[in-house]
Design an enzyme around this catalytic site. Structure first.
Site, PDB file in Angstrom:
ATOM      1  N   LYS A  83      28.470 -44.628  20.147  1.00 46.96           N
ATOM      2  CA  LYS A  83      29.593 -45.209  20.875  1.00 46.96           C
ATOM      3  C   LYS A  83      30.653 -44.132  21.079  1.00 46.96           C
ATOM      4  O   LYS A  83      31.076 -43.488  20.109  1.00 46.96           O
ATOM      5  CB  LYS A  83      30.181 -46.324  20.001  1.00 46.96           C
ATOM      6  CG  LYS A  83      30.430 -47.626  20.695  1.00 46.96           C
ATOM      7  CD  LYS A  83      30.908 -48.627  19.663  1.00 46.96           C
ATOM      8  CE  LYS A  83      31.340 -49.896  20.268  1.00 46.96           C
ATOM      9  NZ  LYS A  83      31.934 -50.783  19.270  1.00 46.96           N
TER      10      LYS A  83
HETATM   11  C1  E4P Z   1      32.902 -53.939  20.496  1.00 52.41           C
HETATM   12  O1  E4P Z   1      31.941 -53.190  20.383  1.00 52.41           O
HETATM   13  C2  E4P Z   1      34.027 -53.966  19.561  1.00 52.41           C
HETATM   14  O2  E4P Z   1      33.533 -53.727  18.255  1.00 52.41           O
HETATM   15  C3  E4P Z   1      34.726 -55.306  19.470  1.00 52.41           C
HETATM   16  O3  E4P Z   1      34.174 -56.255  20.329  1.00 52.41           O
HETATM   17  C4  E4P Z   1      36.220 -55.198  19.459  1.00 52.41           C
HETATM   18  O4  E4P Z   1      36.766 -56.482  19.433  1.00 52.41           O
HETATM   19  P1  E4P Z   1      38.234 -56.826  18.921  1.00 52.41           P
HETATM   20  O5  E4P Z   1      39.149 -56.797  20.096  1.00 52.41           O
HETATM   21  O6  E4P Z   1      38.109 -58.212  18.364  1.00 52.41           O
HETATM   22  O7  E4P Z   1      38.608 -55.804  17.871  1.00 52.41           O
END
Ligand code: E4P
Length: 223
Positions: A83
């Site tokens: 990522k």
């Molecule tokens: C996606 O890969 C992220 O880990 C996640 O969806 C972030 O979400 P949040 O806004 O609840 O932190």
């Protein structure tokens, strides 16, 4: 639509994977910090539980370090998706890692133009954060619709739209109605998907009536 679970909690992942309904996992530095555990140990455990892509995020912000971190993470298992954040350095790192055959998830996407860049950089996945947009008074699902429409215009785009920052079951429903490829869902929201008050009430009534018959299914001999 594929379901990924958005957590680094191995116990939760094991439990949910047992349903056979989980196609992958997404983690991020905040989710890893929440576990209080060693990042690499957690990733190895998760990769052993899930066949599908497991997103592991780099923490460098400069191109070469992102690539180096990405390669190190990718060595852990063939189902690691590295990522990277949607920055210029992140896009460059995405291109380099993708060209070397590594799956890349470009994260922290908040606009359709950013998603277009992620696709051009060869991302396997782009992660638009819909809940965080909603939190700011914008329409997260409109962004998903826009990205899907743009990606649909070009046959050569293979990037999958991974709906992220999901807050509630309606987000999941709307993402599926729009035809998103993947939704990454927190464990609590995933469990809520199966719940309905009328299911609970109906089951209680059926069981109460069955009890009155005094019969059992398993003690019964067929034929
Ligand atoms: C996606 O890969 C992220 O880990 C996640 O969806 C972030 O979400 P949040 O806004 O609840 O932190």
């Amino acid at each position: 639509m594929k379901f990924f679970v958005d957590t680094a909690d191995v116990t939760e992942i094991r439990d949910l994977v047992a349903t056979g309904l989980i196609d992958g996992v997404t983690t991020n530095p905040s989710l890893v910090a929440k576990t209080g555990r060693d990042f690499f140990e957690v990733l190895k455990e998760i990769c052993g539980l899930v066949d599908g892509p497991v997103s592991a995020e780099v923490t460098a912000v400069e191109f070469q370090r992102m690539v180096d971190e990405g390669r190190k993470l990718a060595e852990l298992s063939e189902n690691i998706a590295v990522k990277v954040p949607l920055t210029w350095d992140g896009l460059k790192a995405c291109r380099t890692l993708s060209q070397a055959g590594t799956m890349v998830n470009v994260t922290l996407c908040f606009s359709a133009n950013q998603a277009l860049l992620a696709a051009k950089a060869g991302a396997s996945f782009v992660s638009p954060f819909i809940g965080r947009l909603d939190d700011q008074g914008h329409d997260g699902l409109q962004l998903i619709e826009d990205i899907l429409e743009i990606y649909d215009n070009y046959e050569d785009i293979r990037t999958e739209v991974l709906v992220a920052s999901v807050r509630h079951v309606t987000h999941v429903l709307q993402a599926a109605k729009l035809g998103a490829d993947i939704c990454t869902i927190p464990p609590s929201v995933l469990r809520q998907l199966a719940q309905h008050v009328l299911t609970d009430r109906g089951l209680a009534a059926f069981l109460a009536d069955w009890e009155k018959t005094g019969q059992t299914i398993l003690d019964r001999k067929n034929g």
